[in-house]
Design a protein around this motif. Structure first.
Motif, PDB file in Angstrom:
ATOM      1  N   GLU A   1      50.541  19.512  20.173  1.00 25.02           N
ATOM      2  CA  GLU A   1      50.737  18.754  18.832  1.00 25.02           C
ATOM      3  C   GLU A   1      50.628  17.363  18.851  1.00 25.02           C
ATOM      4  OE1 GLU A   1      54.405  20.201  17.574  1.00 25.02           O
ATOM      5  OE2 GLU A   1      53.280  22.166  16.808  1.00 25.02           O
ATOM      6  N   TYR A   2      51.064  16.633  20.291  1.00 22.10           N
ATOM      7  CA  TYR A   2      51.108  15.453  20.494  1.00 22.10           C
ATOM      8  C   TYR A   2      50.637  15.025  22.014  1.00 22.10           C
ATOM      9  CZ  TYR A   2      54.962  15.389  17.147  1.00 22.10           C
ATOM     10  OH  TYR A   2      55.640  15.574  15.950  1.00 22.10           O
ATOM     11  N   PRO A   3      49.099  15.134  21.839  1.00 23.09           N
ATOM     12  CA  PRO A   3      48.422  15.069  23.253  1.00 23.09           C
ATOM     13  C   PRO A   3      48.229  13.747  24.046  1.00 23.09           C
ATOM     14  CG  PRO A   3      46.842  14.951  21.322  1.00 23.09           C
ATOM     15  CD  PRO A   3      48.164  15.241  20.754  1.00 23.09           C
ATOM     16  N   ASP A   4      48.987  12.671  23.132  1.00 26.00           N
ATOM     17  CA  ASP A   4      49.109  11.323  24.024  1.00 26.00           C
ATOM     18  C   ASP A   4      50.714  11.179  24.467  1.00 26.00           C
ATOM     19  OD1 ASP A   4      50.424  11.259  21.454  1.00 26.00           O
ATOM     20  OD2 ASP A   4      49.956   8.860  21.293  1.00 26.00           O
ATOM     21  N   VAL A   5      51.381  12.276  24.424  1.00 26.02           N
ATOM     22  CA  VAL A   5      52.794  12.059  24.913  1.00 26.02           C
ATOM     23  C   VAL A   5      52.792  12.543  26.611  1.00 26.02           C
ATOM     24  CG1 VAL A   5      54.117  12.502  22.743  1.00 26.02           C
ATOM     25  CG2 VAL A   5      53.671  14.278  24.465  1.00 26.02           C
ATOM     26  N   TYR A   6      53.517  12.401  27.461  1.00 23.02           N
ATOM     27  CA  TYR A   6      53.682  12.608  28.671  1.00 23.02           C
ATOM     28  C   TYR A   6      54.090  14.048  29.093  1.00 23.02           C
ATOM     29  CZ  TYR A   6      52.254   8.177  29.903  1.00 23.02           C
ATOM     30  OH  TYR A   6      51.328   6.884  29.887  1.00 23.02           O
ATOM     31  N   VAL A   7      53.892  14.535  30.372  1.00 28.62           N
ATOM     32  CA  VAL A   7      54.673  15.762  30.641  1.00 28.62           C
ATOM     33  C   VAL A   7      55.012  15.363  32.019  1.00 28.62           C
ATOM     34  CG1 VAL A   7      54.489  18.020  31.736  1.00 28.62           C
ATOM     35  CG2 VAL A   7      53.365  17.619  29.510  1.00 28.62           C
ATOM     36  N   HIS A   8      56.449  15.541  32.307  1.00 27.32           N
ATOM     37  CA  HIS A   8      57.320  14.974  33.483  1.00 27.32           C
ATOM     38  C   HIS A   8      58.012  16.272  33.902  1.00 27.32           C
ATOM     39  CE1 HIS A   8      60.175  12.104  35.425  1.00 27.32           C
ATOM     40  NE2 HIS A   8      59.268  12.442  36.363  1.00 27.32           N
ATOM     41  N   THR A   9      57.737  16.764  35.150  1.00 22.21           N
ATOM     42  CA  THR A   9      58.591  17.729  36.002  1.00 22.21           C
ATOM     43  C   THR A   9      58.326  17.651  37.327  1.00 22.21           C
ATOM     44  OG1 THR A   9      58.947  20.231  35.474  1.00 22.21           O
ATOM     45  CG2 THR A   9      56.628  19.548  35.873  1.00 22.21           C
ATOM     46  N   HIS A  10      58.883  18.801  38.012  1.00 22.21           N
ATOM     47  CA  HIS A  10      58.952  18.718  39.505  1.00 22.21           C
ATOM     48  C   HIS A  10      57.973  19.929  39.842  1.00 22.21           C
ATOM     49  CE1 HIS A  10      63.017  17.181  38.396  1.00 22.21           C
ATOM     50  NE2 HIS A  10      62.827  16.216  39.640  1.00 22.21           N
ATOM     51  N   LEU A  11      57.362  19.933  41.191  1.00 24.83           N
ATOM     52  CA  LEU A  11      56.527  20.806  41.526  1.00 24.83           C
ATOM     53  C   LEU A  11      56.443  20.943  43.019  1.00 24.83           C
ATOM     54  CD1 LEU A  11      54.150  22.727  41.485  1.00 24.83           C
ATOM     55  CD2 LEU A  11      52.703  20.633  41.336  1.00 24.83           C
ATOM     56  N   SER A  12      56.950  21.967  43.723  1.00 32.37           N
ATOM     57  CA  SER A  12      56.807  22.045  45.222  1.00 32.37           C
ATOM     58  C   SER A  12      57.365  21.098  46.063  1.00 32.37           C
ATOM     59  CB  SER A  12      55.074  22.306  45.452  1.00 32.37           C
ATOM     60  OG  SER A  12      54.551  23.415  44.788  1.00 32.37           O
ATOM     61  N   GLU A  13      58.688  21.130  45.907  1.00 34.93           N
ATOM     62  CA  GLU A  13      59.458  20.261  46.487  1.00 34.93           C
ATOM     63  C   GLU A  13      60.183  20.738  47.732  1.00 34.93           C
ATOM     64  OE1 GLU A  13      63.262  17.328  45.782  1.00 34.93           O
ATOM     65  OE2 GLU A  13      62.804  18.535  44.099  1.00 34.93           O
ATOM     66  N   ASN A  14      60.402  22.010  47.617  1.00 35.52           N
ATOM     67  CA  ASN A  14      61.369  22.874  48.696  1.00 35.52           C
ATOM     68  C   ASN A  14      60.832  24.332  48.777  1.00 35.52           C
ATOM     69  OD1 ASN A  14      63.828  24.635  48.716  1.00 35.52           O
ATOM     70  ND2 ASN A  14      64.719  22.892  49.572  1.00 35.52           N
ATOM     71  N   HIS A  15      60.739  24.902  50.041  1.00 30.90           N
ATOM     72  CA  HIS A  15      60.173  26.343  50.032  1.00 30.90           C
ATOM     73  C   HIS A  15      61.028  27.332  49.463  1.00 30.90           C
ATOM     74  CE1 HIS A  15      57.366  25.034  53.318  1.00 30.90           C
ATOM     75  NE2 HIS A  15      58.170  24.490  53.804  1.00 30.90           N
ATOM     76  N   ASN A  16      62.349  27.180  49.575  1.00 30.63           N
ATOM     77  CA  ASN A  16      63.136  28.061  48.418  1.00 30.63           C
ATOM     78  C   ASN A  16      62.862  28.056  47.140  1.00 30.63           C
ATOM     79  OD1 ASN A  16      64.231  28.804  50.975  1.00 30.63           O
ATOM     80  ND2 ASN A  16      66.142  27.732  50.822  1.00 30.63           N
ATOM     81  N   GLU A  17      62.570  26.897  46.705  1.00 26.85           N
ATOM     82  CA  GLU A  17      62.403  26.666  45.258  1.00 26.85           C
ATOM     83  C   GLU A  17      60.769  27.240  44.950  1.00 26.85           C
ATOM     84  OE1 GLU A  17      60.456  22.811  42.532  1.00 26.85           O
ATOM     85  OE2 GLU A  17      60.715  22.744  44.899  1.00 26.85           O
TER      86      GLU A  17
END
Length: 457
Positions: free
Chosen positions: A242-258
């Motif tokens: 709906e808002y293609p010019d907003v951002y996505v901010h998250t975490h990815l593959s930081e830790n093996h257990n995660e």
């Protein structure tokens, strides 16, 4: 606003990188160093930039064009801020930081998942109180400026009022921040959980309220895949559509257990990144923090979708997460910026982040040059945030965010700088030894917003 207030002029030594590059080896070709330069800003943007010997005529012409003082009918003088012994570079860009974790920086003894439960979640509960959020937001913004950071991509807490507090604080400084409310509907204390529907409606309201208002930009912010159900990630993807010019901010593959946890929670997806991709959360304004342990398919997906990585060396070392393969971002042509990741990171200073980044590369048998480090913290970071048309160097028309660096803030630094062979050596020594004491002044949108009164100019 009168012309006198719309303009500023700064003289000194300038260093920046003129254009985005595709290989680290190309950076020196785009390096721009002016021993005695002049920067003129108008309404927060770069109006003119070049050598002082050429700029004097521009300055004089501008002075003649200034309006008369309405009281005295005299021309209003345009003063020049002169920094003859300092180094002026574009403002630092922090591509991953948590403002609610400011107060818990340097918390002892845990790795990622235990650290979240022991320290992070209890601290973030306090942001239900708007007054508390206001207090920490004001401190946070001032700490960024004190460290020469002029743009940041920021995690707030799950509470909408935490977003309001941060944007209100940034607005007072005309600072470009990107931020968003955390989405989290499972595997966290009840007091920090929203729902798929409330996350959608709260985020939508915040986007409408803040995105594009002044210099504020909004980021849809799932904490990480394990704390969002498929229903919530579906709603996050709906928001992005709906808002293609907003951002996505998250975490990815930081830790093996995660990573193992994500695979158990989303067995139908090929890998961790595929979870986000499946729900429509990759793209040119999607920034994934850490990415220490990516699979080859994930590297390819980041490249194909023009997604970006936030490299957070201080945090990766502090939590024992691993060594990020920075060299691979060039090989795979994946955008990357530098993040402090407060509060797992242990300093707001991007000089400190570069110190840690250099060591992370050394441990992998690679090197991080001074110029590549400068690129990572400025124009490369702007590229990672899809803002390189507005930020990252002194090109005409760009937003005038920059930092004045004192290379000799301590006796030891002064001794070392006396032996510097050239500007590259001087810059490298600063990055290995520097911290907030080296920030002489910070300018945001052409206005000085911080000055280090303990360091005489």
């Amino acid at each position: 606003m009168s012309l006198a207030h719309a303009h500023s002029a700064i003289r000194g030594r300038f260093l920046d990188i003129q254009a985005v590059v595709k290989q680290a080896a190309e950076i020196p070709e785009q390096l721009r160093y002016i021993e005695d330069g002049l920067l003129i800003t108008q309404d927060g943007k770069v109006k003119w930039f070049g050598a002082w010997e050429h700029g004097q005529a521009v300055l004089q012409a501008l002075q003649r064009d200034l309006e008369l003082d309405p009281v005295t009918q005299n021309q209003t003088a345009l003063s020049v801020d002169h920094y003859p012994d300092q180094l002026i570079i574009p403002g630092f860009i922090d591509t991953h930081i948590h403002y609610p974790q400011t107060e818990m920086i340097g918390a002892y003894g845990e790795q990622l998942l235990e650290w979240l439960n022991t320290y992070t979640f209890p601290t973030e509960m306090q942001f239900e109180d708007k007054d508390y959020a206001d207090k920490i937001a004001a401190f946070f913004v001032q700490e960024l400026l004190k460290n020469g950071t002029t743009t940041a991509l920021v995690f707030c807490s799950v509470h909408p009022q935490s977003v309001d507090a941060l944007f209100e604080a940034a607005e007072q400084q005309q600072m470009r921040l990107i931020a968003g409310k955390v989405l989290m509907d499972r595997h966290a204390p009840d007091a920090l959980c929203d729902t798929a529907e409330s996350a959608y409606h709260d985020s939508k309201a915040l986007i409408e309220k803040w995105h594009g208002k002044g210099r504020n930009l909004y980021a849809i912010t799932p904490r990480f895949a394990p704390t969002s159900t498929a229903a919530q990630l579906t709603q996050a993807g709906k928001l992005k559509a709906e808002y293609p010019d907003v951002y996505v901010h998250t975490h990815l593959s930081e830790n093996h257990n995660e990573i193992a946890w994500v695979k158990s929670l989303f067995p139908e997806q090929k890998n961790y990144l595929d979870v986000y991709h499946h729900f429509g959360l990759t793209g040119s304004r999607s920034v994934f923090a850490h990415c220490v342990h990516l699979e080859e398919q994930e590297w390819q997906c980041l490249h194909d979708t023009d997604s970006a990585i936030a490299f957070c060396p201080s945090s990766n070392l502090f939590l024992g997460s691993g060594l990020f393969p920075l060299k691979k971002t060039w090989e795979k042509q994946v955008k990357v910026g530098l993040g402090t990741d407060i509060g797992a990171g242990t300093a707001f200073s991007q000089l400190d982040s570069l110190n840690q980044a250099y060591k992370v590369q050394q441990l992998q048998g690679d090197k991080l040059s001074a110029y590549e480090a400068l690129y990572l913290a400025t124009l490369g970071g702007a590229k990672a945030l899809d803002l390189d048309d507005r930020l990252g160097n002194f090109n005409i028309g760009k937003e005038a965010d920059f930092v004045v660096l004192n290379l000799k803030a301590t006796a030891l630094q002064s001794l070392r700088q006396a032996r510097a062979k050239n500007i590259e050596d001087a810059l490298f020594a600063l990055m290995m030894m520097g911290d907030d004491r080296n920030i002489q002044a910070t300018y945001v949108f052409g206005t000085q917003v911080y000055v280090n009164t303990s360091n005489p100019q």
